[in-house]
Structures are given as structure tokens and as C-alpha cells.
Design a protein around this motif. Structure first.
Motif, PDB file in Angstrom:
ATOM      1  N   ARG A 152     -22.096  20.926 -54.003  1.00 18.90           N
ATOM      2  CA  ARG A 152     -22.923  21.348 -52.858  1.00 18.90           C
ATOM      3  C   ARG A 152     -22.940  22.868 -52.738  1.00 18.90           C
ATOM      4  N   ILE A 153     -21.788  23.478 -52.894  1.00 22.38           N
ATOM      5  CA  ILE A 153     -21.674  24.943 -52.814  1.00 22.38           C
ATOM      6  C   ILE A 153     -22.522  25.592 -53.900  1.00 22.38           C
ATOM      7  N   ARG A 155     -25.206  24.285 -55.340  1.00 20.39           N
ATOM      8  CA  ARG A 155     -26.618  24.084 -54.998  1.00 20.39           C
ATOM      9  C   ARG A 155     -27.058  25.095 -53.932  1.00 20.39           C
ATOM     10  N   GLN A 156     -26.207  25.310 -52.949  1.00 14.92           N
ATOM     11  CA  GLN A 156     -26.530  26.284 -51.896  1.00 14.92           C
ATOM     12  C   GLN A 156     -26.628  27.698 -52.469  1.00 14.92           C
ATOM     13  N   GLN A 159     -29.888  28.432 -54.223  1.00 11.44           N
ATOM     14  CA  GLN A 159     -31.062  28.578 -53.356  1.00 11.44           C
ATOM     15  C   GLN A 159     -31.176  29.966 -52.753  1.00 11.44           C
ATOM     16  N   LYS A 160     -30.132  30.763 -52.864  1.00 11.68           N
ATOM     17  CA  LYS A 160     -30.155  32.107 -52.271  1.00 11.68           C
ATOM     18  C   LYS A 160     -30.874  33.080 -53.146  1.00 11.68           C
TER      19      LYS A 160
END
Length: 160
Positions: A152-153, A155-156, A159-160
């Protein structure tokens, strides 16, 4: 599947070499594609870890030998080498951050030359592929919630 990260000014360069895939953005910050499920890469990483990392981070990824709590500073004010297993904080960071810390060292990565850590830069000692293999080995030890949270980290961060 390889996901490319767009940049406004620079074209993307994809480099695929021996066990690691890197996407370089315009600022040359690699986003690693670690391979913790590839036994060949993990075995290479375990060897490189044993030779270069285990003395500080523990042969079993459990943290600095002889220091009971990696969250407490040592008498000299420095941070102990943290564990890289699930009991530590390593899995809380995206792959590209772990790569940069390993390659540049904590002080350079943090931008603070007085960062209270003894983590040196390995960029002149290990190749990018060796760093990726070590991180793949470390990541291969994470199971369940730690592995899911790290995904999850990542993937986040992408996105940045």
C-alpha cells in the motif's frame, strides 16, 4: 507489469538488468521494482546482506547486536541499527526510499549531515542491482500485514 512514472521535463528511461528493474525519473530517483518472490534474487541478496549489512543489522535481520531497543538512542546519542524484520520500521517505507537510504546513507538522504545514525552510503560499495537484491531479501522476510502494508505504501508513493 512495469509502471512508468511520468515527469514533466525529462523523458523516462527504463533500465532492466540482472534481477532488478528501475524506472528513472527526471531527478534520477529510482523507483525500485524489488523481487522478494524470486528465489535467485533473494539468495543473492542474502549473500550481499551477510557480507555488508549483518554486522550492524543482525544476521537474522533483528537489529544491532547487543542493543536491546532500536528506538532508544545509544549513550553517544546515535541511533542503533534497526531491525529489518517485521519488528522494525523498514516496511513502513516505500522501496525507493529504502533504496536511496542504502545508496546514499542516512545523513545524505535526510539532508542532515549530523543525522544521528551510523548508516553509511553503500553506493560506492554495492551496485544498484546488489542494493535491490539486498532489499528484495529483506522484503522476502515480511509476511502478512507487513507485506500488505508495504505494498500500500508503495502504491501511494507511486501516485505522488
Amino acid at each position: 507489469m512495469i509502471r512508468l512514472i511520468p515527469t514533466a521535463i525529462f523523458s523516462l528511461v527504463l533500465i532492466a538488468t540482472g534481477g532488478a528493474v528501475w524506472v528513472l525519473t527526471g531527478d534520477n530517483e529510482p523507483t525500485s521494482r524489488l523481487q522478494p518472490d524470486d528465489p535467485v534474487v533473494v539468495a543473492q541478496g542474502e549473500e550481499v546482506y551477510a557480507a555488508n549489512c549483518a554486522a550492524c543489522h543482525g544476521a537474522d535481520l533483528s537489529g544491532e547486536p547487543g542493543w536491546p531497543d532500536w528506538r532508544q538512542r545509544k549513550p553517544d546519542g546515535r541511533l542503533a541499527a534497526p531491525p529489518h524484520d517485521e519488528s522494525g520500521h523498514t516496511w513502513h517505507h516505500p522501496d525507493n526510499v529504502l533504496f536511496q537510504i542504502t545508496k546514499l546513507g542516512t545523513a545524505v538522504y535526510s539532508g542532515n549531515p549530523d543525522h544521528p545514525s551510523d548508516m553509511p552510503a553503500f553506493g560506492e560499495v554495492l551496485s544498484d542491482n546488489e542494493i535491490a537484491a539486498v532489499l528484495s531479501y529483506i522484503k522476502s522476510s515480511w509476511k502478512g500485514q507487513a507485506r500488505e502494508a508495504n505494498a500500500r505504501i508503495n502504491r501511494q508513493a507511486a501516485q505522488k
